[in-house]
Design an enzyme around this catalytic site. Structure first.
Site, PDB file in Angstrom:
ATOM      1  N   THR A 228      62.648  77.066  16.272  1.00 59.91           N
ATOM      2  CA  THR A 228      62.788  75.633  16.530  1.00 59.91           C
ATOM      3  C   THR A 228      63.566  75.465  17.838  1.00 59.91           C
ATOM      4  OG1 THR A 228      62.757  74.913  14.246  1.00 59.91           O
ATOM      5  CG2 THR A 228      64.211  73.680  15.688  1.00 59.91           C
ATOM      6  N   GLY A 281      66.159  74.920   6.688  1.00 55.23           N
ATOM      7  CA  GLY A 281      66.277  73.469   6.671  1.00 55.23           C
ATOM      8  C   GLY A 281      66.780  72.906   5.366  1.00 55.23           C
TER       9      GLY A 281
END
Ligand code: ASP
Length: 348
Positions: A228, A281
């Site tokens: 990411t 996450g």
């Protein structure tokens, strides 16, 4: 007279040299693989990350993205413009799991991305599970100009196209290779993220059946990276911003939303600084991690110490990386390897 980038950079580096940098020192407690930071109390600053797990060989890429952000910060006092420049640069690079290189889902067809932007003035906007755009971070920026905070799914995709963003499925050979690797890991029971024991065949919720031949993929399981991308910035007027963009975790059900677009979780900015996170996450959401790091800075910890403390407190079985910037400097911490960049360049 407009100060040139070179003069601005020189002034900042002179000041940096005068300050006591603590780069490359780790904290007293359990040492992290990555815990760096330094003093930088004057002028613009940009820090980028390429996702926890990203290898050191990618540092030139994350450094170039930080440089892009810094160039933009030399032209404007809008910290968000700088943060957008850094993340857009990485969304263009296929190795990163964002924009062009975003993960292909298990169905072998769809790419669903999340992105968020936030400013120290309190602006926040995000897109979740958006498809068919090359720069989700710019769509999140466009959401900021609507009465809403977040758009998700088909509505986010149609909004992007209505606003003039090109209708493209952002894929590349690198993402195809990662997709095959992902299936090898899944079938080998080495997918991580809870998928070793999760009955994903029963929960399969993609519109079609398993992709043809998926069950017979062969080859060794191998490491996957987070990758990411995120950028935190401080502008010359002392304001802060953060941008964060992802293709999500490698192996998920259809419609999974990670920490990136969730307020206070993947990113946060306020008068005390800006924070961007990467990693597992689901755990980042549970900890409201970016807000937690921000609160530490607001309580007086330096960007580096706040990032280190939060990364050390993160459960070791889950990967995490944090970048932060405050009024006095910057910090980077991760419990795995992670490519990052800092501009003005202090890494040589
Ligand atoms: N935090 C991202 C997510 O869970 C993944 C990552 O940082 O690599 O969607």
């Amino acid at each position: 007279m407009k100060m040139s980038l070179r003069i601005l950079s020189l002034l900042t580096l002179l000041l940096l040299a005068a300050c006591s940098s603590d780069a490359d020192q780790s904290s007293d407690s359990e040492p992290l693989p990555l815990a760096v930071g330094g003093a930088m109390a004057f002028g613009p600053v940009a820090v980028t990350h390429g996702g926890v797990g990203s290898p050191p060989e990618w540092m030139p890429l994350t450094q170039a993205a930080a440089d892009s952000a810094f160039v933009r910060l030399s032209e404007t006092t809008d910290a968000l413009e700088g943060a957008l420049a850094g993340t857009v640069a990485m969304e263009n690079i296929p190795v990163f799991n964002a924009g062009t290189g975003a993960n292909i889902r298990l169905d072998g067809k769809t790419i669903q991305m999340d992105a968020a932007v936030m400013t120290s003035a309190g602006g926040f906007a995000a897109v979740a599970v958006i498809e068919r755009v090359k720069h989700p971070i710019l769509v999140a920026r466009a959401v900021m100009d609507t009465p809403h905070r977040m758009l998700a799914g088909d509505g986010a995709t149609r909004f992007a196209h209505a606003m003039g963003f090109a209708d493209v499925v952002p894929t590349c050979p690198e993402a195809e290779a990662k997709f095959r690797q992902r299936w090898r890991n899944l079938l080998a029971g080495k997918a991580g993220g809870g998928y070793e024991t999760f009955d994903w065949r029963r929960a399969w919720n993609f519109p079609g059946p398993l992709p043809a031949g998926a069950d017979s993929v062969t080859g060794p399981a191998g490491p996957e990276t987070g990758d990411t991308v995120g950028t935190v910035t401080r502008a010359s007027d002392g304001s802060f911003a953060v941008t964060l963009s992802t293709g999500g975790t490698s192996i998920t059900l259809d419609g999974r939303v990670g920490d990136v677009p969730v307020f206070g979780c993947g990113s946060f900015a306020g008068p005390a600084g800006a924070v961007a996170c990467t990693g597992h996450g689901e755990e980042i959401i549970r900890q409201m991690l970016a807000r937690t790091v921000y609160n530490l800075m607001a309580d007086g910890l330096s960007a580096r110490d706040a990032a280190v403390r939060a990364a050390e407190a993160f459960p070791a079985e889950w990967s995490v990386g944090i970048i932060a910037v405050d009024a006095n400097g910057w910090g980077v911490a991760a419990n795995r390897q992670m490519a990052y960049g800092v501009a003005p360049d202090v890494l040589e």
